[in-house]
Design an enzyme around this catalytic site. Structure first.
Site, mmCIF file in Angstrom:
data_model
loop_
_atom_site.group_PDB
_atom_site.id
_atom_site.type_symbol
_atom_site.label_atom_id
_atom_site.label_comp_id
_atom_site.label_asym_id
_atom_site.label_seq_id
_atom_site.Cartn_x
_atom_site.Cartn_y
_atom_site.Cartn_z
ATOM 1 N N GLU A 154 -9.287 3.548 2.382
ATOM 2 C CA GLU A 154 -8.801 3.627 1.003
ATOM 3 C C GLU A 154 -7.703 2.606 0.698
ATOM 4 O O GLU A 154 -7.481 2.268 -0.463
ATOM 5 C CB GLU A 154 -8.290 5.045 0.708
ATOM 6 N N ARG A 192 -7.476 -0.598 1.288
ATOM 7 C CA ARG A 192 -7.999 -1.829 0.671
ATOM 8 C C ARG A 192 -8.433 -1.582 -0.768
ATOM 9 O O ARG A 192 -8.412 -2.484 -1.594
ATOM 10 C CB ARG A 192 -9.131 -2.385 1.542
ATOM 11 N N LYS A 196 0.857 -1.191 0.000
ATOM 12 C CA LYS A 196 0.000 0.000 0.000
ATOM 13 C C LYS A 196 0.890 1.237 0.000
ATOM 14 O O LYS A 196 1.716 1.415 0.890
ATOM 15 C CB LYS A 196 -0.907 0.009 1.236
ATOM 16 N N ASP A 207 -12.041 6.901 3.977
ATOM 17 C CA ASP A 207 -10.807 6.699 4.732
ATOM 18 C C ASP A 207 -10.373 5.232 4.730
ATOM 19 O O ASP A 207 -9.254 4.910 5.128
ATOM 20 C CB ASP A 207 -11.012 7.209 6.175
ATOM 21 N N ASP A 236 -2.644 10.311 3.556
ATOM 22 C CA ASP A 236 -4.025 9.889 3.790
ATOM 23 C C ASP A 236 -4.737 10.901 4.684
ATOM 24 O O ASP A 236 -4.620 10.867 5.900
ATOM 25 C CB ASP A 236 -4.035 8.489 4.449
ATOM 26 N N LYS A 261 -10.103 12.808 8.267
ATOM 27 C CA LYS A 261 -9.565 12.447 9.578
ATOM 28 C C LYS A 261 -9.533 13.678 10.492
ATOM 29 O O LYS A 261 -9.447 14.798 9.992
ATOM 30 C CB LYS A 261 -8.123 11.944 9.411
ATOM 31 N N ASP A 271 1.691 6.517 5.444
ATOM 32 C CA ASP A 271 0.696 5.561 4.966
ATOM 33 C C ASP A 271 1.153 4.835 3.688
ATOM 34 O O ASP A 271 0.394 4.093 3.081
ATOM 35 C CB ASP A 271 -0.645 6.276 4.748
HETATM 36 N N1 BES Z 1 -4.093 4.695 6.984
HETATM 37 C C1 BES Z 1 -5.181 4.361 7.827
HETATM 38 C C2 BES Z 1 -4.808 3.377 8.932
HETATM 39 C C3 BES Z 1 -3.790 3.863 9.931
HETATM 40 C C4 BES Z 1 -4.211 4.479 11.094
HETATM 41 C C5 BES Z 1 -2.459 3.683 9.722
HETATM 42 C C6 BES Z 1 -3.291 4.909 12.029
HETATM 43 C C7 BES Z 1 -1.543 4.107 10.645
HETATM 44 C C8 BES Z 1 -1.945 4.715 11.791
HETATM 45 C C9 BES Z 1 -6.307 3.744 7.016
HETATM 46 O O1 BES Z 1 -6.411 4.168 5.707
HETATM 47 C C10 BES Z 1 -7.569 4.094 7.711
HETATM 48 O O2 BES Z 1 -7.862 5.262 7.814
HETATM 49 N N2 BES Z 1 -8.295 3.096 8.180
HETATM 50 C C11 BES Z 1 -9.498 3.315 8.885
HETATM 51 C C12 BES Z 1 -10.477 2.250 8.446
HETATM 52 C C13 BES Z 1 -11.889 2.525 8.878
HETATM 53 C C14 BES Z 1 -12.434 3.726 8.150
HETATM 54 C C15 BES Z 1 -12.727 1.300 8.568
HETATM 55 C C16 BES Z 1 -9.200 3.203 10.374
HETATM 56 O O3 BES Z 1 -8.363 2.402 10.767
HETATM 57 O O4 BES Z 1 -9.807 3.947 11.136
HETATM 58 ZN ZN ZN Z 2 -4.621 4.795 4.819
HETATM 59 ZN ZN ZN Z 3 -7.520 5.969 5.493
#
Ligand code: BES
Ligand code: ZN
Ligand code: ZN
Length: 508
Positions: free
Chosen positions: A355, A357, A271, A353, A276, A283, A294
């Site tokens: 994204e 996947r 990824k 968010d 992000d 966020k 990210d």
């Molecule tokens: N890049 C984030 C995950 C992340 C969070 C990486 C903190 C490193 C530190 C990812 O894209 C994300 O935002 N995931 C969401 C998924 C949710 C919307 C289902 C998350 O983990 O909150």
């Molecule tokens: Zn992300």
């Molecule tokens: Zn995200």
């Protein structure tokens, strides 16, 4: 500047600091004995008069000596008991030496490594190599954007070279070559993690990969958004739409198996979200700057390719990184959108968010359709949920094949990069099925098992029982506190474990 490490039978010049080993309960190693004799028992006297140094692994004690002896100080390094000493312990010892040496402001160092039959788990050559490797890994620094990199260091001179003194110097040097290659891959991954998102974005990142890897004999293909559109990568394109900087896919190919050129490759998928923001599902602003990391999964894949090329791995390997920037804008994809992935499966976007996947699923489909790999491992900073579960210590790892898991687990034990197996389950797979499309990009069970449902989403894109593992490195790619061989924050997690995975199980 990173340290250069050399191996010699005897010191090439009088070092400023001589480092000798001390075993548990302050038993002197042969070279410590030797120096102690020359210094009329100075080391023994010192050990008698203090209590904190006991010879435990990673401890050190600096003893100033008269310059008449040829050195300015002797540094004692704790080695634990000889029976306990193994490769990882040596890496910890080497890693912990580095900040001590930096604080001393010493510029020339000789580390004396003795032959000792009492060590059961590691040869003398390996001991020298792994101490050197640990020290090297810890010496990493990212100061590209500091006008005066020295300004915070009290103007102390920098440690530039370390001489390892060992009878089998040539053997150690040859063995170290492999590990130096791995360290270079780790350092590239760390550099990429630390680069700011205004410098490292999909196009510039793709160029950087090309410039780093082509000279090493890795073939590179850069796919632009037009090519991605032609291939039907609707999911990855959707993520990139909100950004003025268009997405890219970069394919890296290392053909190391000269015996069997046609052997199906190992595939590594990363990824690479260069920033992000969360997109329209934006966020919170606190610490949002950290979302430059990210792209940690892609950094690990690029670093791994560099390591494999440098140490001339005998495996056929394909790496693919999905690069995009996730931004809110009038062109951004929206919650409610339904997009079609390259696999043909449609995805209902319920949170922009989620994204990672979205970009990964198209990379997974592409690599399967194009290369028919014997196995796939993807790495991604995919979920905050994995940090809740495993903190910054363990990388949550999912595998649809027990044999693949065993290999990864073994490579984790030798490399020291810790992984923990997490469950794939039909309940999680069902939770990402949509009422209006084939899949939904967040689960219908809320925040529960967030890392598991993200993995289950990816599993929907794995075809015909292809062996596959997914590593959620959100907690391990970026850390707050230094570790013995890993300075904070950007770790390069994944390069070491996957390099050993390839070396131990897939090089014939
Ligand atoms: N890049 C984030 C995950 C992340 C969070 C990486 C903190 C490193 C530190 C990812 O894209 C994300 O935002 N995931 C969401 C998924 C949710 C919307 C289902 C998350 O983990 O909150
Ligand atoms: Zn992300
Ligand atoms: Zn995200």
């Amino acid at each position: 500047m990173n340290v250069t490490i050399n191996f010699h039978k005897s010191p090439p010049h009088k070092p400023d600091t001589a480092i000798v080993g001390i075993y548990l309960d302050n038993r002197l190693s042969p070279s410590a004995e030797d120096i102690d004799k020359k210094l009329d028992g100075l080391i023994r006297n010192h050990l008698k008069n203090q209590i904190s140094f006991t010879g435990k692994k990673g401890q050190s004690l600096s003893i100033p000596v008269s310059p008449k002896t040829g050195f300015n100080r002797v540094l004692l390094m704790g080695l634990d008991s000889p029976e306990e000493l193994d490769a990882l312990a040596c890496e910890t010892i080497g890693g912990k030496l580095f900040p001590v040496l930096s604080a001393l402001g010493t510029t020339s160092v000789a580390v004396f490594i003795d032959d000792d039959q009492a060590r059961e788990n590691i040869s003398t050559t390996e001991m020298a190599t792994h101490i050197a490797y640990g020290l090297k890994l810890r010496s990493y620094r990212f100061d590209l954007y500091k006008s005066d990199p020295e300004e915070n260091d009290e103007k102390k001179p920098e440690l530039e070279t370390v001489d390892i003194i060992i009878e089998s110097a040539t053997k150690a040097k040859n063995l170290y070559e492999t590990y130096a290659g791995i360290a270079e891959g780790v350092f590239l991954a760390r550099d990429l993690l630390h680069e700011p998102p205004n410098v490292l974005y999909p196009e510039s990142y793709a160029r950087r990969i090309r410039d780093e890897l082509i000279p090493l004999g890795v073939e590179i293909e850069i796919m632009d958004e037009k090519k991605m559109y032609k291939l039907g990568m609707g999911a990855a394109l959707a993520v990139g739409m909100g950004s003025a900087r268009p997405p890219r896919m970069v394919i890296m190919h290392w053909q190391g198996n000269k015996q069997d050129d046609k052997a199906a490759p190992l595939a590594f998928v990363g990824k690479g979200v260069t920033f992000d923001t969360g997109g329209i599902s934006i966020k919170p602003s606190a610490a949002m700057d950290e979302m430059k990391f990210d792209m940690g999964g892609s950094a690990a894949v690029v670093g791994l390719m560099k390591s494999l090329a440098l140490r001339k791995s005998k495996a056929n390997v394909v790496g693919i990184v999905a690069l995009a920037e996730n931004m809110p804008s009038r062109d951004a994809y929206r919650p409610g959108d339904i997009v079609k992935s390259m696999s043909g499966k449609t995805i209902e976007v319920l949170n922009t968010d989620a994204e990672g996947r979205m970009v990964l699923c198209d990379a997974l489909t592409y690599v399967q359709k194009t290369y028919k790999p014997q196995l796939i491992i993807d790495l991604a900073t995919l979920t905050g949920a994995i940090i809740v579960a495993l903190g910054n210590e363990y990388c949550g790892t999912y595998a649809n094949d027990d044999g693949l898991w065993e290999q990864l687990s073994a490579a984790s034990a030798t490399s020291g990069e810790k992984i923990w197996r997490m469950p794939l389950d039909e309940t999680f797979s069902k939770a990402v099925e949509s009422k209006v499309a084939d899949l939904r990009n967040i689960s219908n069970i809320g925040r529960a098992a967030g890392s598991c449902t993200a993995a289950a989403f990816l599993e929907h894109f794995i075809e015909d029982d292809t062996k596959w593992a997914h590593m959620d490195i959100a907690g391990t790619a970026w850390i707050k506190k230094d570790k013995p061989t890993v300075p904070a924050p950007g770790t390069g997690f994944g390069v070491r474990v996957l390099d050993r995975f390839v070396a131990e199980h897939h090089e014939g």
